[in-house]
Design a protein around this motif. Structure first.
Motif, mmCIF file in Angstrom:
data_model
loop_
_atom_site.group_PDB
_atom_site.id
_atom_site.type_symbol
_atom_site.label_atom_id
_atom_site.label_comp_id
_atom_site.label_asym_id
_atom_site.label_seq_id
_atom_site.Cartn_x
_atom_site.Cartn_y
_atom_site.Cartn_z
ATOM 1 N N ARG A 128 38.460 54.753 31.780
ATOM 2 C CA ARG A 128 37.978 55.041 32.936
ATOM 3 C C ARG A 128 38.840 53.865 33.714
ATOM 4 O O ARG A 128 39.092 52.750 33.552
ATOM 5 N N LEU A 129 39.575 54.379 34.929
ATOM 6 C CA LEU A 129 40.279 53.616 35.859
ATOM 7 C C LEU A 129 39.480 53.062 37.143
ATOM 8 O O LEU A 129 38.510 53.726 37.723
ATOM 9 N N SER A 130 39.740 51.821 37.413
ATOM 10 C CA SER A 130 39.057 51.238 38.499
ATOM 11 C C SER A 130 39.828 51.539 39.775
ATOM 12 O O SER A 130 41.247 51.445 40.108
ATOM 13 N N VAL A 131 38.929 52.065 40.776
ATOM 14 C CA VAL A 131 39.391 52.414 42.003
ATOM 15 C C VAL A 131 39.342 51.240 43.274
ATOM 16 O O VAL A 131 38.271 50.573 43.054
ATOM 17 N N ASP A 132 40.257 50.859 43.858
ATOM 18 C CA ASP A 132 40.426 49.833 44.944
ATOM 19 C C ASP A 132 39.269 50.136 45.933
ATOM 20 O O ASP A 132 39.943 50.206 47.245
ATOM 21 N N LYS A 133 38.207 50.653 45.757
ATOM 22 C CA LYS A 133 37.353 51.023 46.843
ATOM 23 C C LYS A 133 35.940 50.922 46.468
ATOM 24 O O LYS A 133 35.530 51.205 45.172
ATOM 25 N N LYS A 134 34.942 50.556 47.215
ATOM 26 C CA LYS A 134 33.374 50.421 46.883
ATOM 27 C C LYS A 134 32.894 51.762 46.606
ATOM 28 O O LYS A 134 33.184 52.737 47.331
ATOM 29 N N ASP A 135 31.904 52.004 45.598
ATOM 30 C CA ASP A 135 31.531 53.178 45.230
ATOM 31 C C ASP A 135 30.479 53.659 46.407
ATOM 32 O O ASP A 135 29.734 52.906 47.009
ATOM 33 N N ASP A 136 30.438 54.899 46.734
ATOM 34 C CA ASP A 136 29.382 55.581 47.436
ATOM 35 C C ASP A 136 28.266 55.966 46.679
ATOM 36 O O ASP A 136 28.177 56.755 45.776
ATOM 37 N N PRO A 137 26.921 55.280 47.137
ATOM 38 C CA PRO A 137 25.966 55.641 46.367
ATOM 39 C C PRO A 137 25.347 57.208 46.466
ATOM 40 O O PRO A 137 24.185 57.418 46.027
ATOM 41 N N LYS A 138 25.808 57.798 47.478
ATOM 42 C CA LYS A 138 25.315 59.061 47.752
ATOM 43 C C LYS A 138 26.133 60.302 46.708
ATOM 44 O O LYS A 138 25.684 61.496 47.031
ATOM 45 N N VAL A 139 27.086 59.702 46.362
ATOM 46 C CA VAL A 139 28.206 60.773 45.566
ATOM 47 C C VAL A 139 28.078 60.296 44.196
ATOM 48 O O VAL A 139 28.367 59.136 43.581
ATOM 49 N N GLU A 140 27.686 61.168 43.181
ATOM 50 C CA GLU A 140 27.666 60.931 41.679
ATOM 51 C C GLU A 140 28.935 61.158 40.861
ATOM 52 O O GLU A 140 29.563 62.111 41.409
ATOM 53 N N ASP A 141 29.146 60.484 40.103
ATOM 54 C CA ASP A 141 30.355 60.905 39.296
ATOM 55 C C ASP A 141 30.164 61.812 38.149
ATOM 56 O O ASP A 141 28.879 62.289 38.041
ATOM 57 N N HIS A 142 31.047 62.243 37.452
ATOM 58 C CA HIS A 142 30.946 63.241 36.192
ATOM 59 C C HIS A 142 30.167 62.634 35.287
ATOM 60 O O HIS A 142 30.253 61.432 35.133
ATOM 61 N N PRO A 143 29.334 63.473 34.592
ATOM 62 C CA PRO A 143 28.648 62.739 33.431
ATOM 63 C C PRO A 143 29.445 62.395 32.321
ATOM 64 O O PRO A 143 30.477 62.818 32.243
#
Length: 534
Positions: A128-143
């Motif tokens: 997993r790569l780290s994104v230089d931005k805060k995660d959005d709690p409304k959008v889920e990532d792939h399982p």
């Protein structure tokens, strides 16, 4: 998940089975004189002979490296055991004061001549790569690819994974500050030193920075979904990978933008603590025509940047049966069009009480009863507001009704007949009786308005603010964001009810309709006299 697994690799060296035969063959070669001639390196004998002859015995013992032979080696004194221990030892067949060797826990292998031990500390990670931005709690990532592997990685499987979101901004009409429609980077609508009311008007290209914060290198590839395309993928110390469209004429390039971008199957190697920058562009021409909504100011389009981590290296990069971990970066693009809002300045003698938020549909501008030869022309004021930060170009148009059977009646002193409805209850649609002082123009946005007390509706000011109220110093271009005042004059020619519909036509935007209504009269009592408040 550091140091989860500890391994030891043991390597044992043994003689080969044909060792005796090889040694015998080597001995025969030496005895027969078939040995290879000794190779000596050339040296300068004169330099060696010229060295002084030092006697080691003559040197001081403190400065000598020679070891003095030990004539009398001191043996360690045996420790006598107590009487009870000596008796127990004698029963086992040993004499008092004698040490007996201990038995080894494991018997050594007699044929092993050397041993090599490699101590290994391993860790299992989910890439997993780290994104230089805060995660959005409304959008889920792939399982996860295999939930049973979470225990190996040390990840808490009960928590949901979210992903970062990047926003794109597109204006249907190019803003003067943007310079051109497709501008890379962020374009601000305010000029230098001027009012900053518009905010960001264009942001079609975004840079996504990804960092490998794992303890090992990662191997991945990238692809996009939706009306987006990857322009460039760059890493430090490597040539950037540009995913450009096929070369050709300008028309061909414009047509090529409407086609979805083919996925890039190249595998990128990202070492520990290295970055990879991906340049992504929002292309409005790739949006299908059915997804555009004409009655909405903002059209929202979504897409994803998918990062694939294949677990096996195969020659065919497009193979779908290879287990692959997935990571998601969400994109949201907003295409904004201009929209006009028309509000009539209320008149307590002609209009109903104005309720904020009730101006749904076309607004009605009522002029009441007016004498055909009135000494004072009755006028009403309509305020036009630009509700978005997109440049608004508008033009006044008359929306005529369907033609019906009408009879012609000649006015006294007029050579041309005028159109009169057959029924007295019907109204006449004559646009010439309504006179507008403005028929078109441009408006910067959003226009200035204030919040109505006790509600969440914003309305413009009817009158200018008095100097007694505190206010900040205005910018040199702040007057461009004031609502546009359109004055409408009513000059009837017949004793008829005039009703006409006019449309504020917005270029590539949402328009607004105005219904002008007035009753012509021959009675002198209807000679209007407007009173203005002091």
């Amino acid at each position: 998940a550091d140091a989860h697994y500890h391994y030891k690799l043991v390597g044992k060296g043994r003689f080969t089975e044909d060792r005796e035969a090889l040694l015998a063959a080597a001995g025969k070669d030496v005895a027969g004189g078939d040995a290879k001639a000794e190779t000596r390196l050339p040296s300068k004998g004169s330099q060696v002979r010229g060295l002084p002859d030092f006697k080691i015995e003559a040197l001081d013992a403190d400065d000598s490296d020679a070891e003095t032979p030990r004539r009398h080696q001191e043996l360690p004194q045996a420790t006598l055991l107590p009487t009870a221990a000596a008796a127990a030892l004698a029963e086992r067949g040993g004499a008092p004061g004698e040490r007996r060797p201990r038995a080894l826990a494991e018997q050594p292998e007699q044929d092993v001549i050397s041993t090599l031990v490699v101590d290994c500390i391993g860790d299992v990670i989910i890439p997993r790569l780290s994104v230089d931005k805060k995660d959005d709690p409304k959008v889920e990532d792939h399982p996860f690819l295999d939930p049973s592997e979470l225990a190996l990685d040390g990840t808490d499987g009960t928590q949901q994974r979210f992903c970062a979101m990047f926003k794109f901004m597109h204006s249907v009409l190019p803003h003067p500050a943007a310079g051109r429609q497709e501008l890379g980077g962020t374009a601000h609508g305010g000029v230098a030193g001027g009012s900053q009311i518009p905010g960001i008007v264009s942001n079609l290209v975004r840079n996504i920075s990804l960092t490998n914060r794992n303890e090992c290198s990662l191997y991945c590839r990238f692809k996009v979904d939706g009306p987006f395309r990857i322009l460039q993928i760059s890493q430090v110390g490597k040539f950037p990978v540009k995913l450009a469209e096929p070369m050709g004429t300008v028309k061909n390039l414009k047509k090529a933008k409407t086609k979805p971008q083919e996925p890039n199957r190249q595998i990128f190697t990202i070492d520990k603590l290295e970055n990879v920058n991906i340049q992504v562009e929002f292309v409005p021409d790739m949006v299908p025509a059915s997804d555009w909504k004409a009655d909405q100011v903002d059209n929202t389009f979504e897409g994803d940047l998918t990062i694939e981590y294949p677990r096996e290296a195969v020659e065919d990069a497009s193979a779908s049966d290879v287990p692959t971990d997935l990571q998601r970066v969400h994109f949201v693009a907003i295409s904004r069009k201009p929209a006009v809002r028309a509000i009539v300045v209320p008149n307590p003698h002609l209009d109903r009480p104005l309720t904020p938020g009730t101006e749904i549909g076309p607004i009605t501008v009522d002029f009441g009863r007016v004498h055909v030869e009135s000494s004072i022309t009755r006028k009403r004021v309509v305020l036009l507001l630009n509700v978005t930060n997109v440049l608004l170009r508008w033009q006044l148009l008359h929306v005529g009704r369907k033609k019906e059977k009408e009879k012609s009646v000649k006015d006294r002193g007029s050579k041309e007949p005028s159109r009169v409805p057959l029924n007295a209850d019907e109204s006449s649609d004559e646009r010439d009786v309504f006179h507008f002082d403005l028929a078109g123009g441009e408006m910067r946005g959003p226009s200035k308005d204030v919040l109505v007390p006790g509600s969440n509706v914003r309305m413009p000011r009817w009158f200018p603010v008095t100097p007694a109220l505190p206010h900040a110093l205005p910018a040199h271009d702040e007057h461009l964001f004031e609502p546009t005042k359109v004055t409408i004059a009513f000059r009837p020619t017949q004793n008829l009810l005039y009703v006409s519909r006019f449309r504020i036509m917005v270029d590539s935007g949402i328009s607004a309709d105005i219904i002008c209504r007035g009753q012509g009269s021959f009675s002198e009592q209807d000679d209007c006299m407007d009173f203005l408040e002091a």
